[in-house]
Design a protein around this motif. Structure first.
Motif, PDB file in Angstrom:
ATOM      1  N   VAL A   1       0.795  -1.238   0.000  1.00 57.43           N
ATOM      2  CA  VAL A   1       0.000   0.000   0.000  1.00 57.43           C
ATOM      3  C   VAL A   1       0.823   1.283   0.000  1.00 57.43           C
ATOM      4  O   VAL A   1       0.260   2.355  -0.249  1.00 57.43           O
ATOM      5  N   GLU A   2       2.109   1.204   0.296  1.00 60.18           N
ATOM      6  CA  GLU A   2       2.887   2.432   0.534  1.00 60.18           C
ATOM      7  C   GLU A   2       3.877   2.694  -0.609  1.00 60.18           C
ATOM      8  O   GLU A   2       4.942   2.083  -0.678  1.00 60.18           O
ATOM      9  N   PRO A   3       3.557   3.632  -1.503  1.00 62.73           N
ATOM     10  CA  PRO A   3       4.462   3.918  -2.628  1.00 62.73           C
ATOM     11  C   PRO A   3       5.759   4.605  -2.222  1.00 62.73           C
ATOM     12  O   PRO A   3       6.713   4.628  -3.007  1.00 62.73           O
ATOM     13  N   ARG A   4       5.826   5.158  -1.003  1.00 67.25           N
ATOM     14  CA  ARG A   4       7.048   5.850  -0.573  1.00 67.25           C
ATOM     15  C   ARG A   4       8.141   4.885  -0.131  1.00 67.25           C
ATOM     16  O   ARG A   4       9.301   5.281   0.030  1.00 67.25           O
ATOM     17  N   LEU A   5       7.778   3.614   0.086  1.00 65.62           N
ATOM     18  CA  LEU A   5       8.791   2.617   0.435  1.00 65.62           C
ATOM     19  C   LEU A   5       9.734   2.390  -0.742  1.00 65.62           C
ATOM     20  O   LEU A   5       9.304   2.351  -1.890  1.00 65.62           O
ATOM     21  N   THR A   6      11.003   2.201  -0.421  1.00 62.82           N
ATOM     22  CA  THR A   6      11.993   1.927  -1.469  1.00 62.82           C
ATOM     23  C   THR A   6      12.679   0.573  -1.282  1.00 62.82           C
ATOM     24  O   THR A   6      13.383   0.116  -2.184  1.00 62.82           O
ATOM     25  N   MET A   7      12.482  -0.080  -0.124  1.00 63.33           N
ATOM     26  CA  MET A   7      13.110  -1.383   0.120  1.00 63.33           C
ATOM     27  C   MET A   7      12.394  -2.057   1.279  1.00 63.33           C
ATOM     28  O   MET A   7      11.784  -1.375   2.125  1.00 63.33           O
ATOM     29  N   ALA A   8      12.453  -3.385   1.317  1.00 63.11           N
ATOM     30  CA  ALA A   8      11.726  -4.105   2.367  1.00 63.11           C
ATOM     31  C   ALA A   8      12.404  -5.429   2.663  1.00 63.11           C
ATOM     32  O   ALA A   8      13.054  -6.027   1.799  1.00 63.11           O
TER      33      ALA A   8
END
Length: 691
Positions: free
Chosen positions: A270-277
């Motif tokens: 849901v979060e487009p601001r994430l860049t890595m996980a």
């Protein structure tokens, strides 16, 4: 009409019962006690349970059917454009599970203390996820570095004390020592955010799993779901991080283990601001967990997900082609084979997107947990993305005492009397009560069908005639057993009581029938429930039937450790999967009754007196409103209202009896008023405390 009801009550030996629709408040009924059996008596007989795998097989078939469509779609992907379309599609579907989000309100962030360490400092932070609904968190800020630096949201598993748990402190501190700004926060119901507290700040319903499944049940009545609330907290954590000048918005990551792996996985979707996980010990698959009979917390079961074809891996696919590492453990109860399958499918998707190296898999050699092996794999992955450090192993750590990390004076935010999940749930219920009106007639029927998401009912169901039952000590001498197929994979046992031997189909020519819907087991209740004897006595000319709806009585499951009532029991298990299948257990049970009533009508019973007890009174109520064949209704221990559950801190009704979003449309009293025309009699109605 009222005189006729009183005549029935007199014949049945029942007194002190209020009459719905007359303005008389339902009172407690006085019923004669059942005879105490002598030797070889009913109390010594075990309840029959001939179909314990029915619900497991039924749910498995529906899950497989839905997810097979998605598997085939992924298998058919062959171009970058098709892969991009798939990613857009899963993002859209995920939004249907979690949205719409509330409006963002001011964070009202405050720092309540600071711990200074050699290479970093820990700020004790409180900010509001929703108005008056605070998050307690620790912000690890590196020292001696040039800002801005990459930011990471740390999500905690179900253990207490959440952010202060040593393994979770460890990954936060390990990242900070390498140059990451880390915000690790207490999930709802854990750490300093226990929602249900005594005056002495002690948990009333436990910490983590017990409280999640308690408050999570209650809130679904308003159409809310705990998975969304957990994910919204993550979104607000990113809002907080991006408001800090130390954080580089070009690098925002998330990592967490177990329940924290759940939050990280949903967050990827849901979060487009994430860049890595780097989710750890979670990404296995809904179907794999079902096959392994592995229940999960209610926040791990997002509504509609399976019906939309979504599985765990799709929440990661929604983030593609951004870098993600899936972490697992070889000895985990979360099946590592599922994680490997997910990785293989994601690898293909990422390859089509031209980013094959941006997906990775690592399985540590240990049991469930964010072990050092997995933490180091996570560090290495994030460092590969950000280039902030080239450290290959975890630096030396200093684990803090739990109390030192408290953001509040005494370790619970409840001390300041904030708004809690229970208060929000009550407020929503009150709001919807004032908005929904009082539907009746066809409008009420329409709303019941919509909320229960029931399939259309038509035709006469087929049935089997089972071997006669003897020696069960039912109220009549003879019993015939029929197995009515209400839908594919669901066969409901229906007992026909008789004074003469029955070995074939129900005899024709009897216009009126009593249909008793059990609380938990028709077989047992036929031997113990005084009301049944009273009804037989009051209506000697009526044919008498009793049934269990699916998942009770003879189809009570033996899965999940053969546990039925537990917070992780099989009754909860199939209820949670029903919600993910965009269905409701209550709706399925109501459907069963509608089909059984159709069957009774085909046997010549054009008038049905529908009788429901306890949990069975809920589907009986809905079926009675919907069916024109039902001419009379009696309910014992029926729930007074769903709003009583939503607005009461104490309740004792299982997930299988609760209907998502019902309070937006109607409540049980609307049904009871509608049934006044069908001579509704209420016997010992109960409130939130249950039977």
């Amino acid at each position: 009409m009222q005189n006729k009801r009183r005549e029935f009550l007199k014949l049945a030996g029942i007194t002190g019962i209020g009459l719905v629709g007359t303005g008389i408040v339902p009172a407690m009924a006085t019923l004669p006690e059942s005879e105490v059996p002598k030797s070889g008596a009913a109390s010594e007989l075990s309840p029959m349970n001939r179909f314990p795998r029915m619900m497991q097989d039924y749910v498995a078939e529906h899950v497989d059917k839905s997810l097979t469509v998605s598997r085939k779609k992924r298998a058919a992907l062959s171009t970058k454009a098709a892969a991009e379309d798939y990613v857009r599609e899963v993002r859209s579907k995920i939004a249907q599970c979690f949205g719409p989000w509330p409006e963002k309100s001011p964070l009202n962030a405050r720092i309540t203390g600071v711990i200074e360490r050699d290479a970093y400092k820990i700020e004790k932070v409180i900010f509001d996820s929703r108005p008056g609904f605070p998050i307690t968190a620790n912000l690890y800020v590196p020292k001696g570095r040039q800002f801005p630096l990459p930011g990471v949201v740390g999500t905690c598993g179900h253990g207490d004390p959440a952010k202060a748990t040593p393994i979770y402190q460890s990954f936060a501190q390990g990242l900070a020592r390498q140059g990451y700004v880390v915000l690790i926060f207490d999930p709802i119901g854990q750490g300093e955010r226990v929602q249900l507290l005594s005056e002495a700040l002690k948990p009333l319903k436990g910490i983590g799993v017990p409280e999640h499944n308690y408050t999570g049940r209650q809130m679904i009545l308003n159409g809310e779901h705990l998975s969304s609330w957990f994910t919204w907290d993550c979104i607000r954590c990113v809002d907080y991080l991006l408001g800090r000048p130390e954080v580089d918005p070009k690098h925002i990551g998330v990592t967490g283990n177990s329940g924290g792996g759940t939050q990280a996985t949903w967050f990827c979707g849901v979060e487009p601001r994430l860049t890595m996980a780097a989710p750890s010990c979670f990404v296995v698959g809904f179907e794999q967990n079902l096959k392994n009979e592995l229940p999960a917390d209610i926040e791990q079961c997002p509504p509609k997900a399976i019906s939309l074809g979504l599985d765990h891996l799709d929440f990661i696919a929604a983030m593609a082609p951004k870098p993600v590492i899936l972490l697992a453990q070889e000895k985990d109860f979360f099946d590592v084979r599922g994680a490997e399958k997910n990785y293989a499918e994601l690898k293909k998707l990422y390859k089509l997107l031209g980013a094959e190296d941006n997906i990775q898999f690592f399985a540590g050699p240990e049991y469930h947990g964010f072990s050092k092996h997995n933490r180091e794999a996570m560090y290495s992955w994030f460092n590969r993305v950000t280039k902030v450090s080239n450290l290959q192993s975890e630096p030396d750590l200093i684990v803090e005492e739990e109390k030192a990390l408290w953001c509040t004076p005494n370790g619970q935010i409840g001390e300041s009397k904030p708004k809690t999940l229970a208060i929000y749930t009550k407020d929503y219920s009150v709001k919807y009560k004032s908005q929904r009106g009082q539907p009746k007639g066809e409008e009420l029927k329409k709303r019941i069908r919509a909320v229960l998401n029931m399939a259309a009912v038509s035709g006469v169901p087929s049935y089997d005639i089972l071997r006669p039952i003897s020696g069960r000590q039912y109220p009549k001498k003879y019993t015939a057993s029929y197995l009515v197929e209400t839908e594919r994979g669901i066969k409901i046992p229906v007992y026909r009581l008789s004074d003469t031997d029955l070995v074939s189909r129900p005899p024709l020519g009897i216009k009126r029938a009593i249909l008793y819907v059990s609380h938990l087991s028709a077989d047992e209740e036929l031997r113990s429930e005084a009301l049944i004897k009273d009804l037989i006595s009051a209506e000697p000319q009526s044919a008498v039937y009793a049934c269990d709806v699916r998942g009770t009585g003879e189809s009570k499951p033996n899965t999940c450790g053969d546990d039925f009532f537990g917070s992780y029991g099989n009754d909860y298990f199939y209820s949670a999967y029903s919600i993910m299948l965009n269905s409701t257990y209550t709706g399925q049970k109501t459907f069963d009754l509608m089909r059984i009533i159709d069957w009774l009508k085909s046997c010549g019973h054009t008038e049905v007196h529908l009788v429901g007890k306890g949990w069975g009174a809920i589907p009986a109520t809905f079926a009675a409103v919907l069916s024109d064949t039902v001419k009379q209704v009696s309910l014992k221990n029926a729930l007074s209202s769903y709003s009583d559950i939503a607005e009461n801190a104490e309740f004792n009704w299982p997930l299988s009896t609760l209907v998502p979003g019902i309070l937006k449309q109607f409540d049980l009293p609307d049904c009871y008023l509608e049934l006044a025309s069908k001579k509704l009699v209420q016997i010992e109605p109960v409130g939130a405390a249950g039977v």
